[in-house]
Design a protein around this motif. Structure first.
Motif, PDB file in Angstrom:
ATOM      1  N   MET A  10     -32.093   5.035  21.118  1.00  0.00           N
ATOM      2  CA  MET A  10     -31.695   6.430  20.640  1.00  0.00           C
ATOM      3  C   MET A  10     -32.673   6.950  19.592  1.00  0.00           C
ATOM      4  SD  MET A  10     -28.182   6.704  18.278  1.00  0.00           S
ATOM      5  CE  MET A  10     -28.620   6.264  16.861  1.00  0.00           C
ATOM      6  N   LYS A  11     -33.074   8.225  19.479  1.00  0.00           N
ATOM      7  CA  LYS A  11     -34.152   8.637  18.761  1.00  0.00           C
ATOM      8  C   LYS A  11     -33.249   9.109  17.408  1.00  0.00           C
ATOM      9  CE  LYS A  11     -37.599  12.262  18.413  1.00  0.00           C
ATOM     10  NZ  LYS A  11     -38.327  13.267  19.169  1.00  0.00           N
ATOM     11  N   LEU A  12     -34.111   8.599  16.187  1.00  0.00           N
ATOM     12  CA  LEU A  12     -33.441   8.708  15.027  1.00  0.00           C
ATOM     13  C   LEU A  12     -34.135  10.040  14.296  1.00  0.00           C
ATOM     14  CD1 LEU A  12     -33.815   5.302  13.290  1.00  0.00           C
ATOM     15  CD2 LEU A  12     -31.767   6.392  14.208  1.00  0.00           C
ATOM     16  N   SER A  13     -33.404  10.785  13.546  1.00  0.00           N
ATOM     17  CA  SER A  13     -33.877  12.153  12.915  1.00  0.00           C
ATOM     18  C   SER A  13     -35.063  11.788  12.102  1.00  0.00           C
ATOM     19  CB  SER A  13     -32.739  12.776  12.290  1.00  0.00           C
ATOM     20  OG  SER A  13     -32.373  12.089  11.054  1.00  0.00           O
ATOM     21  N   ARG A  14     -35.664  12.819  11.406  1.00  0.00           N
ATOM     22  CA  ARG A  14     -36.705  12.739  10.495  1.00  0.00           C
ATOM     23  C   ARG A  14     -36.268  12.139   9.250  1.00  0.00           C
ATOM     24  NH1 ARG A  14     -40.052  17.572   8.476  1.00  0.00           N
ATOM     25  NH2 ARG A  14     -37.771  18.122   8.361  1.00  0.00           N
ATOM     26  N   GLU A  15     -35.101  12.608   8.952  1.00  0.00           N
ATOM     27  CA  GLU A  15     -34.400  12.227   7.527  1.00  0.00           C
ATOM     28  C   GLU A  15     -33.972  10.615   7.769  1.00  0.00           C
ATOM     29  OE1 GLU A  15     -33.667  14.828   9.301  1.00  0.00           O
ATOM     30  OE2 GLU A  15     -34.511  16.365   7.786  1.00  0.00           O
ATOM     31  N   VAL A  16     -33.311  10.191   8.721  1.00  0.00           N
ATOM     32  CA  VAL A  16     -33.000   8.823   9.021  1.00  0.00           C
ATOM     33  C   VAL A  16     -34.320   7.933   8.873  1.00  0.00           C
ATOM     34  CG1 VAL A  16     -31.518   7.124  10.412  1.00  0.00           C
ATOM     35  CG2 VAL A  16     -30.738   9.538   9.889  1.00  0.00           C
ATOM     36  N   ARG A  17     -35.071   8.336   9.623  1.00  0.00           N
ATOM     37  CA  ARG A  17     -36.374   7.421   9.714  1.00  0.00           C
ATOM     38  C   ARG A  17     -37.146   7.249   8.330  1.00  0.00           C
ATOM     39  NH1 ARG A  17     -37.942  10.773  14.038  1.00  0.00           N
ATOM     40  NH2 ARG A  17     -39.625  11.485  12.657  1.00  0.00           N
ATOM     41  N   LYS A  18     -36.963   8.452   7.429  1.00  0.00           N
ATOM     42  CA  LYS A  18     -37.330   8.108   6.027  1.00  0.00           C
ATOM     43  C   LYS A  18     -36.536   7.332   5.272  1.00  0.00           C
ATOM     44  CE  LYS A  18     -39.336  12.315   3.981  1.00  0.00           C
ATOM     45  NZ  LYS A  18     -39.002  13.608   3.670  1.00  0.00           N
ATOM     46  N   LEU A  19     -35.257   7.434   5.316  1.00  0.00           N
ATOM     47  CA  LEU A  19     -34.250   6.220   5.061  1.00  0.00           C
ATOM     48  C   LEU A  19     -34.591   5.021   5.586  1.00  0.00           C
ATOM     49  CD1 LEU A  19     -30.863   7.931   4.527  1.00  0.00           C
ATOM     50  CD2 LEU A  19     -32.191   7.320   2.699  1.00  0.00           C
ATOM     51  N   GLU A  20     -34.753   4.873   6.620  1.00  0.00           N
ATOM     52  CA  GLU A  20     -35.156   3.524   7.160  1.00  0.00           C
ATOM     53  C   GLU A  20     -36.289   2.883   6.876  1.00  0.00           C
ATOM     54  OE1 GLU A  20     -34.733   1.610  11.572  1.00  0.00           O
ATOM     55  OE2 GLU A  20     -35.995   3.385  11.548  1.00  0.00           O
ATOM     56  N   ASN A  21     -37.565   3.740   6.519  1.00  0.00           N
ATOM     57  CA  ASN A  21     -38.801   3.224   5.776  1.00  0.00           C
ATOM     58  C   ASN A  21     -38.761   2.969   4.502  1.00  0.00           C
ATOM     59  OD1 ASN A  21     -39.899   3.488   8.308  1.00  0.00           O
ATOM     60  ND2 ASN A  21     -40.664   5.648   7.768  1.00  0.00           N
ATOM     61  N   THR A  22     -37.591   3.469   3.742  1.00  0.00           N
ATOM     62  CA  THR A  22     -37.569   3.322   2.423  1.00  0.00           C
ATOM     63  C   THR A  22     -37.069   2.041   2.199  1.00  0.00           C
ATOM     64  OG1 THR A  22     -37.707   5.481   1.737  1.00  0.00           O
ATOM     65  CG2 THR A  22     -36.531   4.090   0.250  1.00  0.00           C
ATOM     66  N   TRP A  23     -35.696   1.751   2.958  1.00  0.00           N
ATOM     67  CA  TRP A  23     -34.961   0.859   2.879  1.00  0.00           C
ATOM     68  C   TRP A  23     -35.901  -0.538   3.144  1.00  0.00           C
ATOM     69  CZ3 TRP A  23     -30.182  -0.158   1.138  1.00  0.00           C
ATOM     70  CH2 TRP A  23     -29.506  -1.394   1.531  1.00  0.00           C
ATOM     71  N   GLY A  24     -36.737  -0.335   4.491  1.00  0.00           N
ATOM     72  CA  GLY A  24     -37.540  -1.459   4.831  1.00  0.00           C
ATOM     73  C   GLY A  24     -38.448  -2.065   3.737  1.00  0.00           C
TER      74      GLY A  24
END
Length: 161
Positions: free
Chosen positions: A1-15
């Motif tokens: 599943m491809k994540l949207s750019r906004e969700v990827r930003k959140l995922e990177n911040t969370w990580g």
């Protein structure tokens, strides 16, 4: 599943650990049919969705009960027995709610459990502001009549601030 750019930003911040205090996962055993399943919280905001009776409220009530609310007095606290009480028909035993809480760069596993007749681990709960809202109590009566109306369902909200 491809994540949207906004969700990827959140995922990177969370990580990166930019959210210094958060619930990482919760594991529930012995409550309402839960047999040790673990639910991971990978983002700072999580939507729990599903059909009626699949355990959405149990997850949220478990999350609310593993914390000691720093903004409430002893009589206003949420306890596991608040959400999972013994009744005249059933005395709950062999229950465990485990969780991993990240505080800064450290992860801490905590648990509340009821091996026999008393809850254990209540004194060692971590402090956090907790608001549990059982929104089905504010729905119109016809929306609370069960399965007769499709869009009804249970609506709960837990805010861990």
């Amino acid at each position: 599943m491809k994540l949207s750019r906004e969700v990827r930003k959140l995922e990177n911040t969370w990580g990166r650990g930019d959210f210094p205090k958060h619930l990482e996962w919760i594991k529930i055993r012995g409550v309402r049919g839960w047999a040790g399943e673990r639910i991971d919280f990978k983002f700072p905001i999580v939507a729990i969705v599903g059909e009626n009776g699949v355990g959405k409220s149990t997850i949220l009530q478990s999350a609310a009960s593993i914390y000691k609310d720093s903004s409430k007095t002893k009589n206003e606290q949420y306890y596991p027995s608040t959400f999972f009480p013994d009744t005249a028909w059933e005395e709950l035993t062999d229950i465990e709610i485990k969780a991993s809480i990240r505080e800064g760069s450290n992860s801490l596993e905590i648990s509340v459990r009821k091996p026999t007749t008393r809850w254990r681990g209540i004194e060692s709960r971590r402090e956090r502001n907790v608001e549990y809202l059982d929104l089905r109590r504010i729905q119109p009566l016809d929306a609370r009549m069960g399965y007769s109306s499709a869009p009804s369902g249970n609506f709960d909200l837990v805010l861990l601030i």
